[in-house]
Structures are given as structure tokens and as C-alpha cells.
Design an enzyme around this catalytic site. Structure first.
Site, mmCIF file in Angstrom:
data_model
loop_
_atom_site.group_PDB
_atom_site.id
_atom_site.type_symbol
_atom_site.label_atom_id
_atom_site.label_comp_id
_atom_site.label_asym_id
_atom_site.label_seq_id
_atom_site.Cartn_x
_atom_site.Cartn_y
_atom_site.Cartn_z
ATOM 1 N N HIS A 18 0.860 -1.181 0.000
ATOM 2 C CA HIS A 18 0.000 0.000 0.000
ATOM 3 C C HIS A 18 0.901 1.238 0.000
ATOM 4 O O HIS A 18 2.053 1.183 0.428
ATOM 5 C CB HIS A 18 -0.886 0.013 1.239
ATOM 6 C CG HIS A 18 -1.941 -1.043 1.230
ATOM 7 N ND1 HIS A 18 -3.002 -1.008 2.103
ATOM 8 C CD2 HIS A 18 -2.107 -2.152 0.467
ATOM 9 C CE1 HIS A 18 -3.787 -2.053 1.874
ATOM 10 N NE2 HIS A 18 -3.256 -2.765 0.897
ATOM 11 N N GLU A 77 1.054 3.793 1.905
ATOM 12 C CA GLU A 77 1.586 4.142 3.222
ATOM 13 C C GLU A 77 2.770 3.252 3.599
ATOM 14 O O GLU A 77 3.775 3.730 4.134
ATOM 15 C CB GLU A 77 0.501 3.993 4.300
ATOM 16 C CG GLU A 77 -0.738 4.826 4.055
ATOM 17 C CD GLU A 77 -1.853 4.094 3.326
ATOM 18 O OE1 GLU A 77 -3.020 4.331 3.682
ATOM 19 O OE2 GLU A 77 -1.575 3.294 2.414
ATOM 20 N N CYS A 118 -2.143 -0.535 7.604
ATOM 21 C CA CYS A 118 -1.358 0.697 7.516
ATOM 22 C C CYS A 118 -1.361 1.477 8.829
ATOM 23 O O CYS A 118 -0.325 2.022 9.225
ATOM 24 C CB CYS A 118 -1.859 1.542 6.351
ATOM 25 S SG CYS A 118 -1.523 0.752 4.749
#
Length: 151
Positions: free
Chosen positions: A55, A57, A88
Site C-alpha cells: 500500500h 503508506e 497501515c
């Protein structure tokens, strides 16, 4: 609490989100800033990297930790175009990110305020400040256009 610098960093995150979209990934971008400098950034890339943890992040946190030579990133702010998921948020807490600024809510999997309130959970030994809504319309438009083009 949002200011000109916050908007500048979120604009950069939106540029990264557009890069994700160009690569056929869900358009999410993230920028980690400390002392007025980018220390890590990333965009969604789980499809291209064959990595479910890639992801935006996480990519930004990994880059920042490698640059810092430390998995702890105190006094940093993470700017992300979409409300983070549980994975995250957990990574941000472990990294000791001081502040999270996200643009649009994620109504189905958002772990800050939409579905869960993990930043407020009493069991964590680190509390992260957060704010939402900065350039939310721009982020939402990017996401809507991406998903519309895939239908």
C-alpha cells in the site's frame, strides 16, 4: 491545523496517486515528512509488485525507515490521499508516526474513522494525531475516475 505546507505535501501525494492509476493500481499516494523534508513516499503497487502489503503508506514508511536507518520515525507526518486500512494504521503506530493527514474517507475499510477508530484504541502505547479532508474532493475525483474507467 492544515496549512500551506500540509496542502503542498498532499498535492505531492495526489501526484503519486495519479502515478498509481497510470500503472493500473488503485490511486492512492503517500508522503512522509519530517522537519519539512520528504523522508519517504510511495503509491499503491500491490498488483505490480505481487505484494499485498505494498500500500502507498507502507511503501512510504519502508523508504523512510531505510533512509533513516531506523524503523522508528518520530516527529513525522504522513500525508495520504485515502483513509488508511488496519494494516497501515498498525504500521504507522509501530513506526511512531506523530501525525496523519488524509484526504478522503474510505467507507468500506477505513480504520481511522469510517469503520474502525484504531488511532483512538486504548491498547496502543503510541497515540497519533490525525486530521481528515484536506483535498478530499480531488482525491475522491481521482478514485471515482479510476473505478469508472475500469467498469
Amino acid at each position: 491545523m492544515n496549512n500551506v505546507a500540509d496542502e503542498q505535501w498532499m498535492q505531492r501525494a495526489l501526484m503519486l496517486a495519479a502515478q498509481a492509476a497510470a500503472n493500473g493500481e488503485v490511486p492512492v499516494g503517500a508522503v512522509l515528512v519530517r522537519d519539512g523534508q520528504i523522508v519517504g513516499e510511495g503509491f499503491n503497487q500491490p498488483i505490480g509488485s505481487h505484494d499485498p502489503t505494498a500500500h502507498a503508506e507502507i511503501v512510504a514508511l519502508r523508504t523512510a525507515a531505510a533512509n533513516a536507518g531506523n524503523y522508528r520515525l518520530p516527529d513525522s507526518t504522513l500525508y495520504v490521499t485515502l483513509e488508511p486500512c488496519t494494516m497501515c494504521i498498525g504500521a504507522m503506530i509501530h513506526a511512531r508516526v506523530a501525525r496523519l493527514v488524509f484526504a478522503a474517507r474510505e467507507p468500506r475499510a477505513g480504520a481511522v474513522c469510517s469503520q474502525l477508530q484504531l488511532c483512538e484504541h486504548h491498547s496502543y502505547n503510541h497515540k497519533m494525531q490525525w486530521s481528515e479532508g484536506l483535498l478530499a474532493a480531488e482525491s475522491s475525483a481521482l478514485l471515482t475516475a479510476f473505478f469508472k474507467s475500469r467498469r
